[in-house]
Write a protein that holds these residues in place. Structure first.
Motif, PDB file in Angstrom:
ATOM      1  N   UNK A  44      15.576  37.049  -7.034  1.00 45.24           N
ATOM      2  CA  UNK A  44      15.681  36.149  -5.892  1.00 45.24           C
ATOM      3  C   UNK A  44      14.317  35.810  -5.298  1.00 45.24           C
ATOM      4  N   UNK A  45      13.475  36.798  -5.176  1.00 45.20           N
ATOM      5  CA  UNK A  45      12.145  36.604  -4.583  1.00 45.20           C
ATOM      6  C   UNK A  45      11.200  37.624  -5.228  1.00 45.20           C
ATOM      7  N   UNK A  46      10.398  37.212  -6.214  1.00 48.95           N
ATOM      8  CA  UNK A  46       9.599  38.161  -7.007  1.00 48.95           C
ATOM      9  C   UNK A  46       8.712  39.107  -6.207  1.00 48.95           C
ATOM     10  N   UNK A  47       8.209  38.677  -5.061  1.00 45.51           N
ATOM     11  CA  UNK A  47       7.284  39.512  -4.292  1.00 45.51           C
ATOM     12  C   UNK A  47       7.982  40.607  -3.492  1.00 45.51           C
ATOM     13  N   UNK A  48       9.305  40.664  -3.531  1.00 41.49           N
ATOM     14  CA  UNK A  48       9.990  41.673  -2.714  1.00 41.49           C
ATOM     15  C   UNK A  48       9.626  43.091  -3.128  1.00 41.49           C
ATOM     16  N   UNK A  49       9.345  43.303  -4.397  1.00 33.76           N
ATOM     17  CA  UNK A  49       8.891  44.618  -4.841  1.00 33.76           C
ATOM     18  C   UNK A  49       7.492  44.446  -5.407  1.00 33.76           C
ATOM     19  N   UNK A  50       6.550  45.113  -4.780  1.00 34.27           N
ATOM     20  CA  UNK A  50       5.150  45.062  -5.181  1.00 34.27           C
ATOM     21  C   UNK A  50       4.729  46.472  -5.548  1.00 34.27           C
ATOM     22  N   UNK A  62      17.534  38.677   5.557  1.00 34.23           N
ATOM     23  CA  UNK A  62      16.809  38.769   6.832  1.00 34.23           C
ATOM     24  C   UNK A  62      17.731  38.787   8.040  1.00 34.23           C
ATOM     25  N   UNK A  63      18.969  38.379   7.864  1.00 32.44           N
ATOM     26  CA  UNK A  63      19.892  38.405   8.996  1.00 32.44           C
ATOM     27  C   UNK A  63      20.435  39.805   9.270  1.00 32.44           C
ATOM     28  N   UNK A  64      20.127  40.763   8.385  1.00 31.45           N
ATOM     29  CA  UNK A  64      20.532  42.148   8.642  1.00 31.45           C
ATOM     30  C   UNK A  64      19.951  42.616   9.976  1.00 31.45           C
ATOM     31  N   UNK A  65      18.667  42.356  10.193  1.00 33.38           N
ATOM     32  CA  UNK A  65      17.986  42.741  11.438  1.00 33.38           C
ATOM     33  C   UNK A  65      17.372  41.537  12.135  1.00 33.38           C
ATOM     34  N   UNK A  66      17.757  40.316  11.739  1.00 30.86           N
ATOM     35  CA  UNK A  66      17.137  39.095  12.262  1.00 30.86           C
ATOM     36  C   UNK A  66      15.629  39.106  12.070  1.00 30.86           C
ATOM     37  N   UNK A  67      15.191  39.655  10.942  1.00 27.21           N
ATOM     38  CA  UNK A  67      13.768  39.816  10.678  1.00 27.21           C
ATOM     39  C   UNK A  67      13.580  40.143   9.207  1.00 27.21           C
ATOM     40  N   UNK A  68      12.333  40.170   8.790  1.00 25.26           N
ATOM     41  CA  UNK A  68      12.024  40.722   7.472  1.00 25.26           C
ATOM     42  C   UNK A  68      12.201  42.238   7.567  1.00 25.26           C
ATOM     43  N   UNK A  69      12.668  42.835   6.472  1.00 26.19           N
ATOM     44  CA  UNK A  69      12.939  44.269   6.479  1.00 26.19           C
ATOM     45  C   UNK A  69      12.079  44.951   5.425  1.00 26.19           C
ATOM     46  N   UNK A  70      11.223  45.852   5.881  1.00 22.03           N
ATOM     47  CA  UNK A  70      10.471  46.696   4.969  1.00 22.03           C
ATOM     48  C   UNK A  70      11.406  47.854   4.621  1.00 22.03           C
ATOM     49  N   UNK A  71      11.978  47.785   3.450  1.00 20.14           N
ATOM     50  CA  UNK A  71      12.985  48.755   3.030  1.00 20.14           C
ATOM     51  C   UNK A  71      12.352  50.095   2.658  1.00 20.14           C
ATOM     52  N   UNK A  72      11.293  50.054   1.860  1.00 22.48           N
ATOM     53  CA  UNK A  72      10.648  51.290   1.404  1.00 22.48           C
ATOM     54  C   UNK A  72       9.178  51.029   1.131  1.00 22.48           C
ATOM     55  N   UNK A 128       8.574  34.387   4.306  1.00 26.93           N
ATOM     56  CA  UNK A 128      10.008  34.204   4.469  1.00 26.93           C
ATOM     57  C   UNK A 128      10.309  33.327   5.687  1.00 26.93           C
ATOM     58  N   UNK A 129      11.425  32.615   5.620  1.00 24.69           N
ATOM     59  CA  UNK A 129      11.919  31.825   6.746  1.00 24.69           C
ATOM     60  C   UNK A 129      12.855  32.738   7.541  1.00 24.69           C
ATOM     61  N   UNK A 130      12.357  33.319   8.623  1.00 23.31           N
ATOM     62  CA  UNK A 130      13.051  34.390   9.334  1.00 23.31           C
ATOM     63  C   UNK A 130      13.685  33.920  10.638  1.00 23.31           C
ATOM     64  N   UNK A 131      14.787  34.558  11.038  1.00 23.18           N
ATOM     65  CA  UNK A 131      15.368  34.264  12.354  1.00 23.18           C
ATOM     66  C   UNK A 131      14.390  34.595  13.488  1.00 23.18           C
ATOM     67  N   UNK A 132      13.721  35.720  13.389  1.00 28.72           N
ATOM     68  CA  UNK A 132      12.676  36.127  14.332  1.00 28.72           C
ATOM     69  C   UNK A 132      11.460  36.531  13.522  1.00 28.72           C
ATOM     70  N   UNK A 133      10.285  36.141  13.958  1.00 29.58           N
ATOM     71  CA  UNK A 133       9.065  36.459  13.215  1.00 29.58           C
ATOM     72  C   UNK A 133       8.632  37.892  13.482  1.00 29.58           C
ATOM     73  N   UNK A 134       9.252  38.796  12.740  1.00 31.10           N
ATOM     74  CA  UNK A 134       8.873  40.202  12.859  1.00 31.10           C
ATOM     75  C   UNK A 134       9.246  40.909  11.561  1.00 31.10           C
ATOM     76  N   UNK A 135       8.605  42.021  11.326  1.00 32.09           N
ATOM     77  CA  UNK A 135       8.860  42.894  10.188  1.00 32.09           C
ATOM     78  C   UNK A 135       9.324  44.220  10.758  1.00 32.09           C
ATOM     79  N   UNK A 136      10.490  44.676  10.334  1.00 26.72           N
ATOM     80  CA  UNK A 136      11.062  45.904  10.879  1.00 26.72           C
ATOM     81  C   UNK A 136      11.242  46.942   9.774  1.00 26.72           C
TER      82      UNK A 136
END
Length: 172
Positions: free
Chosen positions: A68-74, A97-107, A134-142
């Motif tokens: 879906x988005x190659x850069x998600x895992x670096x 991104x709608x999980x937290x209305x933001x980008x999510x740093x998973x690991x 990313x086109x995010x609901x809120x511009x934040x990384x959580x």
């Protein structure tokens, strides 16, 4: 995104041949979550989930996210042809991104031998760049961090993260 961290490590998107090395790092991430921040029961719970089935399901999910988005895992790859990885960062794809209305740093995880070398900083820079794209609901990384993991909390604070809320959980 080929971005060198030092002479021995390159930060780049995850590739097809990285699965075994990525899984080795994922095991370190999971067992690290259980070690030192919750006693034997927590450590046993995290270790017990690392089955062959979990491995297959997790790597399949990684592949779907990367498709879906190659850069998600670096990954931070050691120089040479041995396939060793020094660390990785996993930002959920934009569609989640709608999980937290933001980008999510998973690991984010760096192998113990590569800690203190700047690899984690380079992986965090890659995560922020992925989130900004990313086109995010809120511009934040959580992200969530164990309150007892002082090293991780200090790392995140150094990178501008601040307390936003509190995650709670219950057993199912």
């Amino acid at each position: 995104m080929d971005e060198s961290t030092d002479a021995d490590v390159t930060v780049r998107p995850y590739a097809d041949g990285d699965a075994d090395a990525l899984w080795s790092l994922k095991r370190g991430f999971e067992t690290g979550l259980g070690a030192g921040t919750g006693g034997e029961a927590k450590a046993a719970a995290y270790e017990a989930k690392l089955t062959g089935e979990y491995r297959a399901r997790w790597l399949d999910w990684v592949d779907r996210c990367v498709d879906e988005q190659p850069e998600t895992v670096t990954v931070a790859a050691a120089s040479g042809d041995d396939g060793d990885l020094a660390g990785y960062v996993f930002v959920l794809p934009e569609s989640l991104s709608f999980v937290w209305d933001a980008a999510v740093l998973n690991e984010i995880y760096v192998a113990p031998a590569s800690r203190g070398t700047g690899v984690a900083d380079d992986l965090m820079s890659a995560a922020v760049a992925t989130a900004r794209a990313q086109d995010l609901p809120l511009d934040r990384l959580v992200l969530d961090v164990d309150g007892e993991n002082d090293r991780a909390k200090a790392f995140y604070e150094r990178h501008g993260f601040a307390h936003w809320g509190e995650m709670v959980a219950r057993d199912l």
